[in-house]
Design a protein around this motif. Structure first.
Motif, short mmCIF file in Angstrom:
data_model
loop_
_atom_site.label_atom_id
_atom_site.label_comp_id
_atom_site.label_asym_id
_atom_site.label_seq_id
_atom_site.Cartn_x
_atom_site.Cartn_y
_atom_site.Cartn_z
N ARG A 27 34.81 31.44 80.01
CA ARG A 27 34.51 31.33 78.59
C ARG A 27 35.16 32.48 77.86
NH1 ARG A 27 31.08 27.67 77.10
NH2 ARG A 27 30.81 28.68 75.08
N GLN A 28 35.51 32.25 76.62
CA GLN A 28 36.12 33.28 75.80
C GLN A 28 35.07 34.27 75.31
OE1 GLN A 28 38.19 31.38 72.64
NE2 GLN A 28 39.61 30.28 73.98
N PRO A 29 35.40 35.51 75.19
CA PRO A 29 34.43 36.49 74.68
C PRO A 29 34.08 36.20 73.23
CG PRO A 29 36.62 37.47 74.86
CD PRO A 29 36.69 36.13 75.55
N GLY A 30 32.81 36.41 72.90
CA GLY A 30 32.34 36.19 71.53
C GLY A 30 31.84 34.79 71.27
N ILE A 31 31.88 33.87 72.25
CA ILE A 31 31.39 32.51 72.07
C ILE A 31 30.25 32.29 73.05
CG2 ILE A 31 31.98 30.05 72.11
CD1 ILE A 31 34.84 30.78 71.54
N ALA A 32 29.04 32.31 72.58
CA ALA A 32 27.88 32.12 73.43
C ALA A 32 27.63 30.64 73.65
CB ALA A 32 26.66 32.78 72.81
N ARG A 33 27.23 30.28 74.83
CA ARG A 33 26.94 28.88 75.16
C ARG A 33 25.53 28.53 74.70
NH1 ARG A 33 24.57 26.11 79.50
NH2 ARG A 33 25.43 24.01 79.82
N ARG A 34 25.42 27.44 73.95
CA ARG A 34 24.13 27.00 73.43
C ARG A 34 23.62 25.80 74.21
NH1 ARG A 34 25.19 26.31 67.12
NH2 ARG A 34 26.93 25.12 67.99
N VAL A 35 22.33 25.78 74.45
CA VAL A 35 21.70 24.68 75.17
C VAL A 35 20.52 24.19 74.34
CG1 VAL A 35 22.41 25.54 77.43
CG2 VAL A 35 20.21 26.26 76.46
N TRP A 36 20.06 22.96 74.64
CA TRP A 36 18.88 22.42 73.97
C TRP A 36 17.63 23.08 74.54
CZ3 TRP A 36 19.48 19.90 69.67
CH2 TRP A 36 20.63 19.15 69.45
N VAL A 37 16.78 23.59 73.67
CA VAL A 37 15.53 24.24 74.07
C VAL A 37 14.38 23.45 73.45
CG1 VAL A 37 14.17 26.35 74.04
CG2 VAL A 37 16.67 26.48 74.18
N PRO A 38 13.63 22.67 74.21
CA PRO A 38 12.50 21.91 73.63
C PRO A 38 11.40 22.84 73.13
CG PRO A 38 13.13 21.08 75.81
CD PRO A 38 13.81 22.40 75.64
N PHE A 39 10.69 22.42 72.10
CA PHE A 39 9.56 23.18 71.58
C PHE A 39 8.48 22.20 71.17
CE2 PHE A 39 12.19 22.12 67.99
CZ PHE A 39 11.30 21.79 66.99
N THR A 40 7.27 22.70 70.99
CA THR A 40 6.12 21.86 70.65
C THR A 40 5.83 21.95 69.16
OG1 THR A 40 5.18 22.24 72.84
CG2 THR A 40 3.70 21.38 71.15
N ALA A 41 5.66 20.81 68.53
CA ALA A 41 5.33 20.76 67.11
C ALA A 41 4.42 19.56 66.88
CB ALA A 41 6.60 20.65 66.26
N GLY A 42 3.95 19.40 65.67
CA GLY A 42 3.04 18.30 65.37
C GLY A 42 3.17 17.83 63.94
N ILE A 43 2.77 16.60 63.68
CA ILE A 43 2.71 16.03 62.33
C ILE A 43 1.35 15.40 62.13
CG2 ILE A 43 5.20 15.60 62.20
CD1 ILE A 43 4.54 12.64 62.77
N GLN A 44 0.96 15.25 60.90
CA GLN A 44 -0.31 14.60 60.59
C GLN A 44 -0.07 13.11 60.37
OE1 GLN A 44 -1.90 16.75 57.20
NE2 GLN A 44 -3.19 18.00 58.52
N VAL A 45 -0.77 12.28 61.12
CA VAL A 45 -0.65 10.84 61.00
C VAL A 45 -1.97 10.21 61.45
CG1 VAL A 45 0.34 10.60 63.32
CG2 VAL A 45 0.75 8.82 61.62
N ALA A 46 -2.35 9.13 60.80
CA ALA A 46 -3.58 8.44 61.18
C ALA A 46 -3.38 7.72 62.51
CB ALA A 46 -3.98 7.45 60.09
N PRO A 47 -4.34 7.80 63.43
CA PRO A 47 -4.22 7.07 64.70
C PRO A 47 -4.04 5.57 64.51
CG PRO A 47 -5.99 8.68 64.83
CD PRO A 47 -5.55 8.64 63.40
N ALA A 48 -4.64 5.03 63.45
CA ALA A 48 -4.50 3.60 63.19
C ALA A 48 -3.06 3.24 62.86
CB ALA A 48 -5.42 3.18 62.05
N THR A 49 -2.32 4.14 62.22
CA THR A 49 -0.91 3.89 61.90
C THR A 49 -0.08 3.81 63.17
OG1 THR A 49 -1.17 5.03 59.79
CG2 THR A 49 1.07 4.72 60.60
#
Length: 299
Positions: A27-49
């Motif tokens: 790899r060339q200097p100055g170019i960092a390799r990026r990878v997918w990093v999963p994270f936990t998040a949430g949204i508000q939604v009705a269970p009936a929906t």
């Protein structure tokens, strides 16, 4: 005299660590390799929906005779709602569930198409509004931002709004007197004026024959609508006209709340990354979810 670094403290260690990660073999200097990093998040939604959409997707799979899917119906319903609520890219969602972006795109598109097909129609809105005993309805237009459609082909195109200085689509919304969102129209190019969209959707024959319709000055000249008085060029409004405008504004202003409820879904509040023909399905899908969550006709 030695030259000191402009970055002192912890920041310097961060840059040094990034430099060491970037100088790996191959790899060339100055170019960092990026990878997918999963994270936990949430949204508000009705269970009936979620249950409603999951059951509808299960019935659709039976209709299509689908044998195997990487995502179950409950997960497919969840990622569809998450996409509309957060406007994350397909690649970002796919990384969190360990599937290909194309697989995530197909699952979300299927959910959006299903929701759009079940959106409430204007004639049903008017029928239910009549049962609620409302004397008038509020009509307003809003611009939903989109990516620049074909900007390399034509510098001046129909989807560019000169008023808002950005690309988008024109959406007409109908709200209850208290501002509850009831209906959203199909998407028209962003350069379309509100009164032109009013005529294109034939709202005079559908809407104003059943209810009094309060609008802003953008609908001046549209038959069947009730707007305020416009200040004449070089003149002033009379005290009676100013008082009438104040009353009209007080009754009409809750209609802005309906546009805000529609844009609560971030896919409509930020740029929609889809083709022009797909914008209507996005809007109708959000309208269906809004009715499932809010239920504006509930007493």
């Amino acid at each position: 005299m030695t030259k000191t670094s402009s970055c002192q403290g912890p920041c310097q260690h961060v840059y040094q660590a990034a430099g060491r990660a970037a100088t790996t073999a191959g790899r060339q200097p100055g170019i960092a390799r990026r990878v997918w990093v999963p994270f936990t998040a949430g949204i508000q939604v009705a269970p009936a929906t979620l249950d409603y959409l999951s059951a509808a997707l299960a019935a659709e799979r039976i209709k299509k005779k689908t044998r195997y899917r990487k995502l179950g119906t409950a997960t497919q319903a969840l990622v569809t709602i998450v996409y509309l609520r957060t406007n994350l890219s397909y690649a970002e969602l796919a990384a969190g569930y360990g599937v290909d972006p194309s697989t995530m795109w197909r699952n979300i598109n299927e959910g959006i198409t299903l929701l759009a097909g079940r959106a409430i129609r204007l004639r049903d809105v008017l029928r239910l509004a009549r049962k609620m005993g409302w004397e008038y309805l509020l009509l307003d237009g809003t611009l939903i931002s989109t990516v620049a459609f074909g900007r390399k082909i034509a510098p001046k195109q129909a989807h560019y709004s000169g008023k808002h200085k950005r690309h988008g689509v024109n959406i007409q919304t109908v709200c209850a007197p208290d501002g509850r969102l009831l209906w959203a129209s199909a998407a028209l190019p962003g350069a379309t004026h509100d009164v032109t969209a009013y005529r294109a959707h034939q709202l005079q024959a559908k809407l104003t024959t059943a209810f009094a319709t309060l609008c802003d000055l953008g609908y001046k000249g549209a038959d069947g609508t009730i707007t305020g008085y416009k200040k004449p060029r070089g003149g002033e409004l009379t005290p009676a006209q100013k008082a009438a405008n104040a009353v009209h504004a007080a009754l009409r202003s809750p209609g802005e709340r309906g546009n805000a409820q529609l844009k609560w879904w971030r896919v409509l509040a930020t740029e929609m990354r889809c083709g022009p023909r797909r914008c209507t399905a996005m809007v109708k899908a959000c309208l269906t979810l809004h009715h499932l969550e809010v239920q504006p006709f509930a007493v």
